[in-house]
Design an enzyme around this catalytic site. Sequence first.
Site, mmCIF file in Angstrom:
data_model
loop_
_atom_site.group_PDB
_atom_site.id
_atom_site.type_symbol
_atom_site.label_atom_id
_atom_site.label_comp_id
_atom_site.label_asym_id
_atom_site.label_seq_id
_atom_site.Cartn_x
_atom_site.Cartn_y
_atom_site.Cartn_z
ATOM 1 C CB ILE A 644 -64.638 -22.449 -10.101
ATOM 2 C CG1 ILE A 644 -63.230 -22.818 -9.285
ATOM 3 C CG2 ILE A 644 -64.396 -22.572 -11.637
ATOM 4 C CD1 ILE A 644 -62.886 -24.283 -9.178
ATOM 5 N N GLY A 645 -64.938 -20.202 -7.639
ATOM 6 C CA GLY A 645 -65.637 -19.965 -6.271
ATOM 7 C C GLY A 645 -64.827 -18.744 -5.497
ATOM 8 N N GLY A 647 -64.232 -17.132 -1.295
ATOM 9 C CA GLY A 647 -64.508 -17.310 0.052
ATOM 10 C C GLY A 647 -63.614 -16.274 0.908
ATOM 11 N N GLY A 648 -63.791 -16.171 2.169
ATOM 12 C CA GLY A 648 -63.125 -15.098 2.723
ATOM 13 C C GLY A 648 -61.502 -15.064 2.601
ATOM 14 C CE1 TYR A 649 -55.086 -17.607 2.092
ATOM 15 C CE2 TYR A 649 -55.874 -18.348 -0.032
ATOM 16 C CZ TYR A 649 -54.845 -17.952 0.882
ATOM 17 O OH TYR A 649 -53.688 -18.141 0.707
ATOM 18 C CB VAL A 652 -61.552 -21.107 -5.888
ATOM 19 C CG1 VAL A 652 -60.956 -22.534 -6.210
ATOM 20 C CG2 VAL A 652 -61.394 -20.988 -4.278
ATOM 21 C CG ASP A 762 -63.354 -23.797 9.450
ATOM 22 O OD1 ASP A 762 -64.234 -23.759 9.907
ATOM 23 O OD2 ASP A 762 -62.988 -23.040 8.493
#
Length: 961
Positions: A644-645, A647-649, A652, A762
């Site tokens: 569903i998503g 990011g840099g990490y 998700v 952040d």
Amino acid sequence: MSFLTASRFPLMRGQRFMLVGLCVTLCLCWCAPNVQGQVTDAQEVSALLAVRDRLKDPYKNLNWTRKFDPCAANWTGVKCYWNASDGYLHVEELRLLRLNLSGELAPELGLLTHMRILDFLWNNITGSIPKEIGKITALFHLLLSGNQISGPLPDELGFLPNLNKFQLDLNMISGPIPKSFANLASVQHFHMNNNRFTGQIPPEIGTLPLLKHVLLDNNQLSGYLPPELALMPNLTILQLDNNNFAGTGIPDSYANITKLVKLSLRNCSLQGTIPDLSSLRRLLYLDLSVNRLTGKIMTNRLSQNITTIILSHNELNGSIPSNFSALPRLQKLALNNNLLSGSVPSDIWENVLFTSESKLDINLEHNLLSDISGTLNVPSNVTLKLSGNPVCTSANQRNIAPFCGGSNGGEDIPDESLEKPALLSCPSQICPIQGNFEYIPTLPDQCRCAAPFGVGVRLRSPSIYQFPPYLDLFKDFILSGISLYHYQVHVDSIEWESGPRLRMFLLFFPDYNKSTVFDASEVQAIANVFARFTIPGSDVFGPYDLLNFTAKGPYSNFLLPSINNGGGGLSKGALVGIVLGSISCAGVILACLLLFLQKRRQQTNSKYSVKDKSFPKVSMKVEGVKAFDFEDLEMATNNFRTQIGQGGYGKVYKGTTTDGAVVAIKRAQQGSLQGDKEFYTEIEMLSRLHHRNLVSLVGYCDEKDEQMLVYEFMPNGSLHDLLTAKYTAPLNLETRLHIALGASRGILYLHTEADPPIIHRDIKANNILLDSKWTAKVSDFGISRLAPVSDAIGDTAAHISTNVKGTPGYVDPEYFLTHKLTEKSDVYSLGIVFLELVTGMQPIAHGRNIVREVNTACQSGMMFSIIDRTMGPFPEDIVKKFMTLALRCSMDETKDRPSMLEVVRELENISSMLNPSISTSPSPPTSSLYGDRTTSYGTMDLLPRTGTDLVSGVIPTINPR
């Protein structure tokens, strides 16, 4: 070895050392013969020697010699990796950038089957491309720009399954584009401009699923423009200038290329009308000049972010559309040399978001324009050209002579440069005369000097007409692939070239807090980022060329290979290989020893198991935070198919646990930006933080080389999703205030009620999540820090001295400059979120900073012109108070910002003015609330330009950054 030396192992210390010594001795004896002689695969050695024989090296830049092994002795440009399965080093990259090489490419290149990057950029290679290159199935980048390669492209190149970048521009390649290129399922870049390609563009390439950039300008292509190109789902740049598609038009299907950012079809002998391009919501650059297009200029609404419209030298008629005055990012409008009639609009620049660096160039020359609509009041940063129109000879028109001077024809290339920063009056000898040291120009208020490393690049197809307003955004773009601070990169010069393409020279400076000189590994890291094209893509700047490296002074040998006279040194890859080989040998011996000792080990250490290693290294076990098995989360996400998503990490996923709970699972990717420290920080922080406006941690998984965090599921996603139109319905003011208040209460809890207090570090729209009732919850505590205590007096906030971390656009400027982190740093970031909520703008977009844009609008009395128009009707006084609070939070200096307690109290006051129940149950966004989503502003009072009265809603003055 750790098994033998562990304290729980039942051996005497002397016995353990004897066993260790025995293992090392046997390993060295076992592996020593493998260190002698060549370590590169023999077939690849032969291939490289054959390549060398076909090249001419007049300046002796290649140190390739049969005496030494290619990988182990660091042959020029030969980058290798160790393959443990066959025990050899293999050529992974051949980087021969700008070495003044001539000669031809050898067919033996096809034997380098492990090679991922083939780079002969900017040499004088002649001959044709060998068809054998089509056998390099691992090939990722084929980089041959700037040579004298001729002949046709072999069909075999169309069967490279992993090819990503096809970079062949500025050669003399002829013949058709092979239809076999439709098989390049992984290709993203066709950079083949400035060659001699002929014939039809193959319609078959419209099936390519990942192709983003098609740059075929300056060739001899003919036939028609294939409508099938619109089938490519990821096409962002289509640049076909200076070809000959005589008698054909622009396919209507091109209006369906929804990701298209740039459409450039200059001088292509096109006829017909211009399709309706209003559906291209990402379009930034449109050039259809020097054709034979007819009809009227499109009157439908263009993309709000478009920067450049060039329709000159056609046969367009009718009047100039009024919709051009609704384009806030416009930099260039060229309608000259057409048949346009009627009035010259006097309001084209009315809604342009000008900054001190931005300009607008409007060319309406050589049309049939007869008068001026309204009063012609042209701002100083607008260039208007009207020569060759009847209006310039009309006796009724006054004060237009300055706009009726003639101009030169030809390709319209911007003429601009970057203004050099004004340094302080620094001592002339503070920087060493020798060693290539110079003042750091991005620190104009400090006399700091260091040795820069230079990189020459060229933007192949930028989607802007002027660069200076986008300087900060360009730095963000460059630094997205390099771990440096903003001040460490300086754009030393720019020059627009035909295309138009933008050539520039970049200087990278060391971190002056640590050193005045980069070490060799840092220089290599910067060079690798550019040479391997690992900087993420940009719609605004497009793809880039690597032109050269300038490694002077202390860096003069950092990019050069070296061979010892005694027989050649081993490269890092070779050393790693030998070490791995030794470890493998040791493993054989250790296996025998461990078999012997296994029984005793099990008896004395039965309580230890492999699974123990999977438990996180946190110092506490907190009730309510569950340690999940990998299999549990694999099952919950249907084998990780419910993404569903991202990011840099990492990615998700949505999942459902065995007890029926719906959760969000953040799975770290290997080599992610966070790593162990942030992973355990997140667990430690969230395990002891409990507040309705903080996201809840359900559990974690730390096993099988996997790190995953399990959170409560937030069905309405992030605030960033909400503001970037992932929701079809508008977001009313009530809900925006509810979200702002919820996020503020969560941060206030961190600052004042958490024990000990915490600075989030952040805060951004991506880290504010929304549950089913639109309640805001702050998330992502991976880089959070414990807050300092106040000083002895208690009225001055203490700080933490730490490296700057956070997200560009949200980082507190004072923290960025001083490295002093305070609670007010979170207040600044939250202020940026507030500005996003009220304007719908992004923190940094197209070179513009949201604080500077909002401050400029407010000071000029145009605050309501930047309010998000999807908000629907709103009370002006409430929006004014919310904007005032947002700008106070975003002040440059820490002392001028309110505390989080003040922020919450003011938001509660504003919310109660709008709706006393907003803090508990806001109305969700629904399209029925707002009708056509337009706002009627009526007559508005202009705001004062100065002041700091929070209660009255006067906008504070902020120094633009």
